[in-house]
Motif scaffolding. Structure first.
Motif, mmCIF file in Angstrom:
data_model
loop_
_atom_site.group_PDB
_atom_site.id
_atom_site.type_symbol
_atom_site.label_atom_id
_atom_site.label_comp_id
_atom_site.label_asym_id
_atom_site.label_seq_id
_atom_site.Cartn_x
_atom_site.Cartn_y
_atom_site.Cartn_z
ATOM 1 N N PHE A 103 1.014 -1.137 -0.352
ATOM 2 C CA PHE A 103 0.119 -0.216 0.133
ATOM 3 C C PHE A 103 1.081 0.932 0.445
ATOM 4 O O PHE A 103 0.622 1.884 -0.735
ATOM 5 N N VAL A 104 1.781 1.050 1.004
ATOM 6 C CA VAL A 104 2.809 2.538 1.267
ATOM 7 C C VAL A 104 3.321 2.760 -0.414
ATOM 8 O O VAL A 104 3.117 3.853 -0.690
ATOM 9 N N GLU A 105 4.135 1.583 -1.298
ATOM 10 C CA GLU A 105 4.267 1.116 -2.642
ATOM 11 C C GLU A 105 3.709 2.047 -3.788
ATOM 12 O O GLU A 105 4.348 2.820 -4.893
ATOM 13 N N SER A 106 2.255 1.523 -3.537
ATOM 14 C CA SER A 106 1.248 2.267 -4.592
ATOM 15 C C SER A 106 1.835 4.181 -3.964
ATOM 16 O O SER A 106 1.226 4.886 -5.178
ATOM 17 N N LEU A 107 0.931 3.891 -3.063
ATOM 18 C CA LEU A 107 0.465 5.483 -2.375
ATOM 19 C C LEU A 107 1.354 6.499 -2.956
ATOM 20 O O LEU A 107 1.534 7.882 -3.736
ATOM 21 N N GLN A 108 3.255 5.898 -2.923
ATOM 22 C CA GLN A 108 4.170 6.466 -3.258
ATOM 23 C C GLN A 108 3.871 6.751 -4.699
ATOM 24 O O GLN A 108 4.184 8.205 -4.934
ATOM 25 N N ARG A 109 3.877 5.784 -5.480
ATOM 26 C CA ARG A 109 4.048 6.027 -7.232
ATOM 27 C C ARG A 109 2.658 7.015 -7.525
ATOM 28 O O ARG A 109 2.777 8.227 -8.188
ATOM 29 N N GLU A 110 1.722 7.054 -6.711
ATOM 30 C CA GLU A 110 0.081 8.157 -7.254
ATOM 31 C C GLU A 110 0.635 9.456 -6.562
ATOM 32 O O GLU A 110 0.120 10.039 -7.347
ATOM 33 N N LEU A 111 2.011 9.701 -5.504
ATOM 34 C CA LEU A 111 1.575 10.780 -5.107
ATOM 35 C C LEU A 111 2.584 10.993 -6.442
ATOM 36 O O LEU A 111 2.652 12.478 -6.764
ATOM 37 N N MET A 112 3.669 10.522 -6.299
ATOM 38 C CA MET A 112 4.759 11.567 -7.332
ATOM 39 C C MET A 112 4.044 11.695 -8.871
ATOM 40 O O MET A 112 4.804 12.273 -9.409
ATOM 41 N N ASP A 113 2.927 11.320 -9.358
ATOM 42 C CA ASP A 113 2.168 11.328 -10.583
ATOM 43 C C ASP A 113 1.162 12.326 -10.165
ATOM 44 O O ASP A 113 0.789 13.054 -11.735
ATOM 45 N N LEU A 114 1.266 13.693 -9.341
ATOM 46 C CA LEU A 114 0.518 13.888 -8.936
ATOM 47 C C LEU A 114 1.292 15.596 -9.932
ATOM 48 O O LEU A 114 2.646 15.845 -9.665
ATOM 49 N N ASP A 115 0.198 16.815 -10.265
ATOM 50 C CA ASP A 115 1.490 18.168 -10.234
ATOM 51 C C ASP A 115 1.912 18.695 -9.005
ATOM 52 O O ASP A 115 0.332 19.006 -8.165
ATOM 53 N N TYR A 116 2.747 19.531 -9.455
ATOM 54 C CA TYR A 116 3.324 20.058 -8.044
ATOM 55 C C TYR A 116 3.184 21.829 -8.870
ATOM 56 O O TYR A 116 4.008 22.383 -9.544
ATOM 57 N N HIS A 117 3.022 22.453 -7.799
ATOM 58 C CA HIS A 117 3.035 23.656 -8.042
ATOM 59 C C HIS A 117 4.382 24.484 -6.890
ATOM 60 O O HIS A 117 4.479 24.337 -5.825
ATOM 61 N N GLU A 118 5.523 25.226 -7.437
ATOM 62 C CA GLU A 118 6.638 25.600 -6.776
ATOM 63 C C GLU A 118 5.918 27.537 -5.858
ATOM 64 O O GLU A 118 4.867 26.968 -6.071
ATOM 65 N N LYS A 119 5.731 26.972 -4.288
ATOM 66 C CA LYS A 119 5.671 27.590 -3.807
ATOM 67 C C LYS A 119 7.250 28.118 -2.896
ATOM 68 O O LYS A 119 7.989 27.681 -2.436
ATOM 69 N N SER A 120 7.519 29.652 -3.045
ATOM 70 C CA SER A 120 8.405 29.859 -2.949
ATOM 71 C C SER A 120 8.441 31.486 -2.404
ATOM 72 O O SER A 120 7.009 32.746 -2.567
ATOM 73 N N ASN A 121 8.625 32.014 -1.275
ATOM 74 C CA ASN A 121 8.394 32.898 -0.177
ATOM 75 C C ASN A 121 9.253 33.218 1.280
ATOM 76 O O ASN A 121 9.933 32.538 0.595
ATOM 77 N N ASP A 122 9.365 34.219 1.281
ATOM 78 C CA ASP A 122 9.994 34.775 2.438
ATOM 79 C C ASP A 122 10.607 33.134 3.925
ATOM 80 O O ASP A 122 11.572 33.493 4.254
ATOM 81 N N LEU A 123 9.027 32.574 4.047
ATOM 82 C CA LEU A 123 9.391 31.857 4.899
ATOM 83 C C LEU A 123 9.684 30.758 4.241
ATOM 84 O O LEU A 123 10.299 29.319 4.872
ATOM 85 N N TYR A 124 9.193 30.054 2.757
ATOM 86 C CA TYR A 124 9.350 28.551 2.727
ATOM 87 C C TYR A 124 9.532 28.070 1.025
ATOM 88 O O TYR A 124 9.910 29.646 0.302
ATOM 89 N N LYS A 125 10.461 27.330 0.850
ATOM 90 C CA LYS A 125 10.874 26.994 -0.248
ATOM 91 C C LYS A 125 10.646 25.484 -1.166
ATOM 92 O O LYS A 125 11.436 24.824 -0.231
ATOM 93 N N PHE A 126 8.968 25.308 -1.734
ATOM 94 C CA PHE A 126 9.482 23.646 -2.073
ATOM 95 C C PHE A 126 8.082 23.699 -3.163
ATOM 96 O O PHE A 126 7.819 24.805 -3.458
ATOM 97 N N LYS A 127 7.514 22.122 -3.367
ATOM 98 C CA LYS A 127 6.252 22.509 -4.487
ATOM 99 C C LYS A 127 5.569 21.057 -3.460
ATOM 100 O O LYS A 127 5.948 20.367 -2.338
#
Length: 498
Positions: free
Chosen positions: A80-104
């Protein structure tokens, strides 16, 4: 009529089939057996209410520096964990960046239909929410608040407490490859002082596959995600909040106002000694002022004379200077020099920046009235009303109502417009930063921000150390200035001589 009824019944049947097929595609998430154990639940409940530590198998409750619970092997099935990882990696991600953070970050996952994502969501906000509510002895709402985050090389989330209306418990489920503390990306927990301000990191939790971490959102729940240092791994995690009645919060601490000082009475001899002659030319100053009026910022390269810049830069390396760390980390993290310990040439440079002559020079560069001798912004309009004001003055004098002499008026004007400054000599290193915060906005006012870097000529933008400006009521940066050798950067709003 019968045919219509049969068609309607057929449509209802189709909808039921669709709903059924949608339901059956959801994979059931099996949680670790500890969550189902009533005896473990009672012990955790008792320990949490007493703020004492407790551990049982893969579950650990630690109350320092604030209560947080770690559950290893949270999901019972590796597949289940492995399948969950695959599903999450296939999602679209947005760059989040300001003075507090930087990640997708992904979009909110509350409506995602992937079988393992929807299965985990149902388990978290269903039976696990009920278990957690019983442990905390509060009623948690069935609000789904969950997303996925990818932290890669140099990504970071700086010190914060997660406070937002409705949030009661924060959680993170790690879905990472084998991870070491040297990879960065640790969850760092801070102690707090008597004003509920964060002080120092006392615990760092290294991400581990299929490990759930949760803690109550409280006045002391300050934490950060340290900078990811590995170039080869992705720190994948699911995170969100369980909502419920918030914990009581004390009034927000307000820092004392920064001490401001009047300028030092020094004439232009100091300018001639330190400033590049090109910036003393009046015609060039007019060009600089025009540029400032057009863009609200100017960058003056090689501002100091070459020999002066070199002398100060070398002196700043001397061990006699005493440096102290400046915090709290939810607002800033850098070192500041004690002005009493500066070498002579550095003190002389500081004196230049605080001098009356320098304020007059800044007025010429910017058109701002930083000295009582500078013309006011509305001086052009004054010509039209000069005759009228002179007549009024004569009439007032004739009737005996003019009580202040011209010299007294000038004296008062000088007192009211005497410029003040505040500033620091700062040393930046890896991990240093300043953050915007609410108290800063509440006390916002017009000022001139000036930065004079003493880094090398080989400084590159990828080294960081930039200054960014964010417009009011926006969370994206408005302007970014990179440090350059002997480059003076006046402009925008902020503290003078920062």
């Amino acid at each position: 009529m019968a045919s219509r009824r049969r068609a309607a019944d057929s449509l209802k049947t189709d909808k039921k089939k669709k709903r059924k097929s949608k339901t059956t595609c959801e994979e059931t998430a099996e949680l670790c057996s500890l969550v189902e154990d009533e005896q473990v639940k009672r012990r955790v409940q008792e320990a949490w209410s007493r703020r004492t530590s407790h551990s049982h198998g893969d579950l650990e409750l630690d109350c320092q520096p604030f209560p947080h619970c770690i559950i290893k092997n949270f999901l019972g099935s590796e597949s289940f964990v492995e399948s969950l990882q695959r599903e999450l990696m296939d999602l679209d991600y947005h760059e989040k960046s300001n003075d507090l953070y930087k990640f997708k970050q992904s979009d909110d996952l509350k409506k995602r239909a992937e079988p393992h994502i929807s299965g985990l969501r149902a388990a978290l906000f269903g039976r696990f929410r009920l278990w957690l509510g019983e442990v905390l002895q509060v009623e948690l709402e069935p609000i789904v608040d969950i997303s996925c985050a990818k932290y890669e090389y140099t990504d970071v989330l700086l010190c914060h407490d997660d406070e937002l209306e409705g949030r009661r418990v924060a959680f993170i489920l790690y879905l990472v490859p084998p991870w070491q503390s040297s990879d960065g990306g640790t969850l760092d927990l801070y102690t707090t002082d008597s004003n509920f301000q964060p002080q120092s990191i006392v615990k760092s939790l290294v991400p581990s596959l299929n490990t759930l971490i949760l803690f109550e959102v409280s006045p002391v729940s300050f934490h950060q995600v340290s900078e990811v240092l590995t170039k080869d791994k992705c720190r994948l995690s699911l995170s969100g909040w369980f909502h419920g009645p918030p914990l009581e919060r004390p009034p927000r601490h307000i820092e004392p106002a920064v001490l401001r000082s009047p300028h030092l009475p020094r004439d232009e001899t100091l300018l001639l000694e330190w400033v590049n002659p090109v910036y003393m030319d009046l015609s060039y100053q007019e060009q600089i002022q025009q540029e400032f009026e057009d863009s609200s910022e100017i960058q003056l390269k090689d501002f100091l004379k070459e020999e002066k810049f070199r002398e100060v830069k070398e002196a700043l390396r001397l061990t006699q200077i005493e440096w102290a760390k400046r915090g709290p980390p939810n607002k800033r993290c850098y070192e500041v020099a004690s002005l009493d310990t500066l070498p002579q040439c550095v003190s002389a440079c500081w004196e230049l920046l605080c001098s009356e002559a320098f304020f007059l020079l800044l007025s010429n560069y910017t058109g701002l009235r930083l000295h009582y001798l500078c013309p006011a912004d509305d001086d052009d309009d004054d010509d039209d009303t000069e005759d009228e004001e002179s007549e009024n003055a004569r009439n007032a004098e004739a009737t005996g109502s003019l009580t202040e002499s011209s010299s007294a008026n000038k004296s008062r004007e000088k007192e009211l417009s005497t410029p003040v400054h505040c500033g620091e000599l700062r040393r930046w290193s890896h991990g240093g930063y300043t953050l915007l915060h609410d108290a800063e906005v509440a006390r916002a006012e017009y000022a001139l921000d000036l930065v004079l870097p003493f880094c090398g000529a080989d400084w590159k933008s990828e080294f960081g150390g930039f200054t960014c400006y964010v417009a009011n009521e926006e969370d994206e940066e408005k302007k970014r200035n990179n440090n350059k050798r002997s480059q003076m950067l006046p402009g925008f709003l902020g503290a003078i001589l920062s």
